[in-house]
Design a protein around this motif. Structure first.
Motif, PDB file in Angstrom:
ATOM      1  N   SER A  90      -5.051  -2.207  -2.427  1.00 52.91           N
ATOM      2  CA  SER A  90      -4.345  -3.158  -1.558  1.00 52.91           C
ATOM      3  C   SER A  90      -2.865  -2.798  -1.458  1.00 52.91           C
ATOM      4  O   SER A  90      -2.334  -2.006  -2.248  1.00 52.91           O
ATOM      5  CB  SER A  90      -4.484  -4.578  -2.117  1.00 52.91           C
ATOM      6  OG  SER A  90      -3.753  -4.705  -3.335  1.00 52.91           O
ATOM      7  N   ASP A  91      -2.188  -3.399  -0.477  1.00 54.18           N
ATOM      8  CA  ASP A  91      -0.745  -3.178  -0.312  1.00 54.18           C
ATOM      9  C   ASP A  91       0.012  -3.560  -1.583  1.00 54.18           C
ATOM     10  O   ASP A  91       0.940  -2.855  -1.997  1.00 54.18           O
ATOM     11  CB  ASP A  91      -0.213  -4.010   0.860  1.00 54.18           C
ATOM     12  CG  ASP A  91      -0.644  -3.449   2.206  1.00 54.18           C
ATOM     13  OD1 ASP A  91      -1.193  -2.328   2.241  1.00 54.18           O
ATOM     14  OD2 ASP A  91      -0.428  -4.130   3.224  1.00 54.18           O
ATOM     15  N   ALA A 142       8.731   3.077  -0.638  1.00 56.22           N
ATOM     16  CA  ALA A 142       7.986   2.288   0.348  1.00 56.22           C
ATOM     17  C   ALA A 142       7.013   3.167   1.135  1.00 56.22           C
ATOM     18  O   ALA A 142       5.874   2.768   1.393  1.00 56.22           O
ATOM     19  CB  ALA A 142       8.967   1.598   1.308  1.00 56.22           C
ATOM     20  N   ARG A 143       7.444   4.378   1.477  1.00 58.42           N
ATOM     21  CA  ARG A 143       6.540   5.298   2.197  1.00 58.42           C
ATOM     22  C   ARG A 143       5.348   5.673   1.328  1.00 58.42           C
ATOM     23  O   ARG A 143       4.213   5.755   1.813  1.00 58.42           O
ATOM     24  CB  ARG A 143       7.297   6.563   2.626  1.00 58.42           C
ATOM     25  CG  ARG A 143       8.201   6.386   3.831  1.00 58.42           C
ATOM     26  CD  ARG A 143       8.583   7.727   4.423  1.00 58.42           C
ATOM     27  NE  ARG A 143       9.263   8.585   3.451  1.00 58.42           N
ATOM     28  CZ  ARG A 143      10.571   8.582   3.253  1.00 58.42           C
ATOM     29  NH1 ARG A 143      11.357   7.763   3.952  1.00 58.42           N
ATOM     30  NH2 ARG A 143      11.113   9.389   2.370  1.00 58.42           N
ATOM     31  N   ALA A 144       5.607   5.913   0.037  1.00 58.61           N
ATOM     32  CA  ALA A 144       4.509   6.267  -0.868  1.00 58.61           C
ATOM     33  C   ALA A 144       3.488   5.142  -0.958  1.00 58.61           C
ATOM     34  O   ALA A 144       2.286   5.376  -1.083  1.00 58.61           O
ATOM     35  CB  ALA A 144       5.060   6.598  -2.249  1.00 58.61           C
ATOM     36  N   ALA A 145       3.985   3.902  -0.911  1.00 55.42           N
ATOM     37  CA  ALA A 145       3.100   2.738  -1.001  1.00 55.42           C
ATOM     38  C   ALA A 145       2.530   2.341   0.356  1.00 55.42           C
ATOM     39  O   ALA A 145       1.687   1.441   0.431  1.00 55.42           O
ATOM     40  CB  ALA A 145       3.854   1.557  -1.599  1.00 55.42           C
ATOM     41  N   ILE A 155       7.442  -7.431  -3.276  1.00 51.91           N
ATOM     42  CA  ILE A 155       6.589  -7.093  -4.423  1.00 51.91           C
ATOM     43  C   ILE A 155       7.409  -7.052  -5.701  1.00 51.91           C
ATOM     44  O   ILE A 155       6.973  -7.530  -6.756  1.00 51.91           O
ATOM     45  CB  ILE A 155       5.876  -5.751  -4.178  1.00 51.91           C
ATOM     46  CG1 ILE A 155       4.877  -5.888  -3.024  1.00 51.91           C
ATOM     47  CG2 ILE A 155       5.149  -5.268  -5.433  1.00 51.91           C
ATOM     48  CD1 ILE A 155       4.264  -4.583  -2.567  1.00 51.91           C
ATOM     49  N   GLU A 156       8.614  -6.495  -5.617  1.00 57.54           N
ATOM     50  CA  GLU A 156       9.507  -6.477  -6.782  1.00 57.54           C
ATOM     51  C   GLU A 156       9.831  -7.897  -7.241  1.00 57.54           C
ATOM     52  O   GLU A 156       9.832  -8.194  -8.446  1.00 57.54           O
ATOM     53  CB  GLU A 156      10.803  -5.738  -6.443  1.00 57.54           C
ATOM     54  CG  GLU A 156      10.698  -4.238  -6.472  1.00 57.54           C
ATOM     55  CD  GLU A 156      12.041  -3.568  -6.284  1.00 57.54           C
ATOM     56  OE1 GLU A 156      12.516  -2.892  -7.217  1.00 57.54           O
ATOM     57  OE2 GLU A 156      12.630  -3.717  -5.194  1.00 57.54           O
ATOM     58  N   LYS A 157      10.101  -8.767  -6.278  1.00 57.03           N
ATOM     59  CA  LYS A 157      10.414 -10.154  -6.613  1.00 57.03           C
ATOM     60  C   LYS A 157       9.231 -10.833  -7.294  1.00 57.03           C
ATOM     61  O   LYS A 157       9.390 -11.562  -8.284  1.00 57.03           O
ATOM     62  CB  LYS A 157      10.797 -10.918  -5.339  1.00 57.03           C
ATOM     63  CG  LYS A 157      11.174 -12.388  -5.573  1.00 57.03           C
ATOM     64  CD  LYS A 157      11.425 -13.114  -4.275  1.00 57.03           C
ATOM     65  CE  LYS A 157      12.649 -12.581  -3.583  1.00 57.03           C
ATOM     66  NZ  LYS A 157      12.960 -13.341  -2.343  1.00 57.03           N
ATOM     67  N   ILE A 158       8.034 -10.582  -6.782  1.00 58.62           N
ATOM     68  CA  ILE A 158       6.826 -11.163  -7.383  1.00 58.62           C
ATOM     69  C   ILE A 158       6.659 -10.665  -8.815  1.00 58.62           C
ATOM     70  O   ILE A 158       6.347 -11.431  -9.728  1.00 58.62           O
ATOM     71  CB  ILE A 158       5.591 -10.816  -6.525  1.00 58.62           C
ATOM     72  CG1 ILE A 158       5.670 -11.522  -5.165  1.00 58.62           C
ATOM     73  CG2 ILE A 158       4.299 -11.211  -7.242  1.00 58.62           C
ATOM     74  CD1 ILE A 158       4.665 -11.033  -4.155  1.00 58.62           C
ATOM     75  N   SER A 176      -0.744 -14.259   0.662  1.00 57.28           N
ATOM     76  CA  SER A 176      -0.144 -13.015   1.135  1.00 57.28           C
ATOM     77  C   SER A 176       1.077 -12.661   0.293  1.00 57.28           C
ATOM     78  O   SER A 176       1.644 -13.508  -0.419  1.00 57.28           O
ATOM     79  CB  SER A 176       0.269 -13.152   2.600  1.00 57.28           C
ATOM     80  OG  SER A 176       1.357 -14.066   2.723  1.00 57.28           O
ATOM     81  N   ILE A 177       1.506 -11.412   0.388  1.00 57.66           N
ATOM     82  CA  ILE A 177       2.705 -10.964  -0.331  1.00 57.66           C
ATOM     83  C   ILE A 177       3.915 -11.757   0.138  1.00 57.66           C
ATOM     84  O   ILE A 177       4.739 -12.206  -0.670  1.00 57.66           O
ATOM     85  CB  ILE A 177       2.923  -9.455  -0.109  1.00 57.66           C
ATOM     86  CG1 ILE A 177       1.789  -8.658  -0.745  1.00 57.66           C
ATOM     87  CG2 ILE A 177       4.268  -9.011  -0.668  1.00 57.66           C
ATOM     88  CD1 ILE A 177       1.826  -7.168  -0.420  1.00 57.66           C
ATOM     89  N   ASN A 178       4.024 -11.945   1.449  1.00 56.16           N
ATOM     90  CA  ASN A 178       5.161 -12.666   2.021  1.00 56.16           C
ATOM     91  C   ASN A 178       5.241 -14.085   1.465  1.00 56.16           C
ATOM     92  O   ASN A 178       6.304 -14.535   1.013  1.00 56.16           O
ATOM     93  CB  ASN A 178       5.017 -12.683   3.548  1.00 56.16           C
ATOM     94  CG  ASN A 178       6.199 -13.332   4.237  1.00 56.16           C
ATOM     95  OD1 ASN A 178       6.444 -14.520   4.083  1.00 56.16           O
ATOM     96  ND2 ASN A 178       6.936 -12.540   5.001  1.00 56.16           N
TER      97      ASN A 178
END
Length: 269
Positions: A90-91, A142-145, A155-158, A176-178
């Motif tokens: 997943s993202d 970000a590109r790698a992910a 994602i870092e904040k989570i 969702s991530i958002n």
């Protein structure tokens, strides 16, 4: 042949879901173990689930040695890159893995810099420099992910502020991530309560957080008592403009909420 399983290494990548594990087991039982297990010496690096299923059912399997590994960091980086290329990840999982890669590369660069500063000869300086890996920028991570820089920041904040229950909800696709990044700004007990309330409660919590971030609406001062007709009309038009602007902003928020809800509904399918 002796194969050693390191529990920390096995847990380095998120485990398969029950459905994914069952599908893998059915595949191995019907088709056998087609892909070789990857080893570093006698340490199992890739294929923990396949190895367990093959052991359980007596299914033959092959192994291959990866001779490029020099350290456990090399093993971790290989595992990360291997899983970043898989479609089933997943993202959120890709973001977490890419951030781990960034940490490893940054730590290596710091160690190389420390070694470089301790050497005295120019030759040694050059050798130490050659061991250093270029730092990973946020854009490269970000590109790698395969996510945007904004999503990577969420994602870092989570990772930093989300309660374990909220992290589990993101991993399972309940939120969702958002939306999870917004809920992660709440106190831990409120996050846990929102997760316990299910999807509807989580969406409501995320909506409240977003609305609380909006700047307060400016209030127009009434026209002076001796205002001219033109001044009164200008005030009326400005008040009407403010009301229409607020209505537009409310509609934009509704569209945003509906877009997020639609994305979450599609992800749940």
């Amino acid at each position: 042949m002796t194969i050693n399983v390191n529990p920390d290494l096995r847990a380095y990548i998120d485990p398969l879901t029950e459905d994914e594990f069952a599908a893998l087991e059915r595949s191995l039982l019907s088709e056998g173990c087609r892909d070789a297990l990857v080893l570093w010496g006698d340490l199992l690096v890739d294929g923990h689930n396949r190895y367990g299923i093959c052991q359980k059912h007596g299914i033959p399997f092959n192994t291959t040695q990866n001779k490029t590994f020099q350290s456990m960091d090399d093993v971790h980086l290989w595992m990360i890159d291997n899983h970043l290329g898989r479609r089933s990840v997943s993202d959120f999982q890709r973001g977490v893995l890419a951030l781990r890669k960034k940490e490893i590369v940054a730590a290596r660069a710091s160690q190389a810099q420390t070694r470089q500063s301790s050497v005295e000869s120019a030759e040694s300086d050059g050798a130490a420099q050659s061991e250093s890996e270029p730092p990973l920028t946020r854009e490269a991570v970000a590109r790698a992910a395969r996510v945007s820089s904004a999503t990577l920041g969420q994602i870092e904040k989570i990772q930093k502020t989300a309660a374990p229950e909220l992290v589990s909800a993101v991993k399972s696709g309940v939120i969702s991530i958002n939306a999870a990044a917004a809920v992660a700004t709440l106190p831990s007990e409120e996050q846990v309560a929102a997760v316990a309330g299910g999807k509807k409660e989580l969406r409501q919590a995320a909506r409240q957080v977003r609305e609380a971030r909006l700047p307060p609406k400016p209030e127009l001062e009434p026209p002076p008592s001796d205002a001219t007709p033109d001044q009164v009309e200008i005030h009326r038009l400005m008040q009407l403009l403010a009301e229409l602007t607020d209505e537009r902003d409310q509609l934009k928020k509704k569209v945003q909420h509906l877009t997020i809800a639609l994305a979450e509904a599609r992800g749940a399918k």
